[in-house]
Design an enzyme around this catalytic site. Structure first.
Site, PDB file in Angstrom:
ATOM      1  N   THR A 159       1.166  -1.295  -0.043  1.00 48.61           N
ATOM      2  CA  THR A 159      -0.014   0.102  -0.107  1.00 48.61           C
ATOM      3  C   THR A 159       0.847   1.000   0.020  1.00 48.61           C
ATOM      4  O   THR A 159       2.048   1.281   0.778  1.00 48.61           O
ATOM      5  CB  THR A 159      -0.664   0.267   1.598  1.00 48.61           C
ATOM      6  OG1 THR A 159      -1.496  -1.428   1.327  1.00 48.61           O
ATOM      7  CG2 THR A 159      -1.924   1.685   1.160  1.00 48.61           C
ATOM      8  N   GLU A 243      -2.438  -1.543  14.881  1.00 48.88           N
ATOM      9  CA  GLU A 243      -2.518  -2.470  13.398  1.00 48.88           C
ATOM     10  C   GLU A 243      -4.174  -3.061  13.165  1.00 48.88           C
ATOM     11  O   GLU A 243      -4.593  -2.367  12.038  1.00 48.88           O
ATOM     12  CB  GLU A 243      -1.804  -2.809  11.874  1.00 48.88           C
ATOM     13  CG  GLU A 243      -0.306  -1.823  12.317  1.00 48.88           C
ATOM     14  CD  GLU A 243       0.894  -2.183  11.936  1.00 48.88           C
ATOM     15  OE1 GLU A 243       0.566  -3.172  11.162  1.00 48.88           O
ATOM     16  OE2 GLU A 243       1.902  -1.809  12.513  1.00 48.88           O
TER      17      GLU A 243
END
Length: 378
Positions: A159, A243
């Protein structure tokens, strides 16, 4: 419905600011970004200008020193807007904190202010063609050569990979040492031997740049090491609970937004002489989804409370990640069905959310791995 209690008035005012940012600077351009496969750098610079990047980073390094609730509002409003392209969360809440917590003073001063201004886009390169959830299986090597390290290997599904200016690379400095042989390095775009592959064509997240990265004899000084040699796996494990909770936060906010839009759609759309919502099956389906989303909201908010107290454990974060992402896919699927044929059209939010949600069960550690983590605590 149950009123949320984790935010105060200042947070609510900030939420309006963030909502305006997405409505004015992100939503109008998102369709074009989906076609281009990446977000404009102007959006990153505007987010930085408004102080919406790296908010928890201390002011001395360019951030706001804000509590995590401000970051959570940013995530929720992005999910509410259905704008999955900007990789702000990874940049601000994963890459930034890694540098803050494990970086040297020189690294913090060099990178964090630029990241907070949106001038430098951050990424983290963990996944490899042959190593996904199994981080101990990483093959990318970093070999010491004098005062430098030479990195060789490849990464995929990264990403912000295509646009990144700085990437944290997970390497093996001692393959025989298992997890203790893992080391993190900071590598800047433009470093000789560091190349970006194609911007990957994905099922969903069309506006989010996701790329392959290649490292061919990339020479970096030892001062680019993050956290110390052999400390990489420890660093990665310390941040994973947060996360994974971020995935749960996005999943829950997305469910709420898609369900709200679906309820409105069923009130307006007619079939057989009456609105869709007047059919008992539609009402019952919506009642089921409303109940399940409410349960998810209460659970996730409780996890947020635990996080703020420093008590969110690995197993609970894994529960939140796997359960909400599974539920997100189920709820959106039911909402798409209630849209009928229009639910299959890309112009409708529910269709894009259906495609975007599928990866939530994969990244951040697959949901099967989440169950394994939970099982270890039994």
């Amino acid at each position: 419905m149950i009123e949320r209690s984790i935010f105060d008035e200042e947070h609510n005012i900030f939420r309006e600011t963030v909502r305006r940012f997405y409505e004015e600077h992100i939503i109008p351009h998102h369709s074009q970004w989906e076609k281009e496969g990446q977000v404009s750098r102007d959006a990153w610079l505007e987010a930085g200008k408004q102080g919406l990047l790296c908010m928890p980073i201390p002011e001395e390094y360019g951030g706001l020193g804000a509590d995590k609730l401000y970051s959570i509002i940013m995530m929720e409003e992005q999910a509410r807007a259905g704008t999955t392209g900007p990789g702000f969360g990874l940049h601000s809440e994963i890459v930034g904190p890694y540098i803050l917590h494990y970086g040297t003073e020189e690294q913090k001063k060099r990178y964090l202010p630029k990241m907070a201004r949106g001038e430098m886009i951050g990424a983290i390169a963990m996944t490899e063609p042959g190593a996904g959830s199994d981080l101990q299986g990483v093959k990318t090597r970093a070999v010491k050569d004098g005062d430098d390290y030479i990195i060789n290997g490849s990464k995929t599904f990264i990403t912000n990979g295509y646009m990144c200016d700085l990437v944290i690379v997970v390497t093996k400095t001692d393959p025989s040492a298992g997890a203790k042989g893992t080391t993190l390095f900071l590598v800047e775009a433009g470093t000789p031997g560091f190349d970006k592959g194609r911007n990957l064509d994905k099922l969903g997240l069309k506006a989010q740049d996701t790329a392959e990265l290649f490292f061919d004899d990339v020479r970096v000084p030892a001062s680019n090491m993050l956290g110390g040699e052999g400390k990489g796996f420890f660093c990665l494990m310390q941040e994973l609970a947060w996360e994974r909770l971020q995935i749960a936060i996005g999943a829950t906010a997305t469910m709420e937004a898609v369900l709200e839009e679906t309820i409105e759609y069923t009130k307006e759309r007619s079939a057989f002489g009456q609105n869709i919502i007047q059919f008992q099956n539609s009402r019952f389906k919506l009642a089921e989804q409303k109940t399940q989303v409410q349960i998810a909201r209460v659970f996730v908010d409780k996890c947020i409370e635990e996080l703020l107290k420093g008590k969110l454990d690995v197993a609970t974060a894994a529960m939140a990640k796997y359960w909400t992402s599974d539920l997100e896919n189920k709820v959106i699927d039911e909402c798409l069905q209630l849209h009928g044929g229009y639910g299959f059209m890309w112009e409708y939010r529910v269709a894009r959310s259906y495609a975007d949600a599928r990866v939530q069960r994969i990244y951040g550690g697959t949901n099967e791995i989440m169950k394994e983590l939970i099982a270890r605590e039994l």
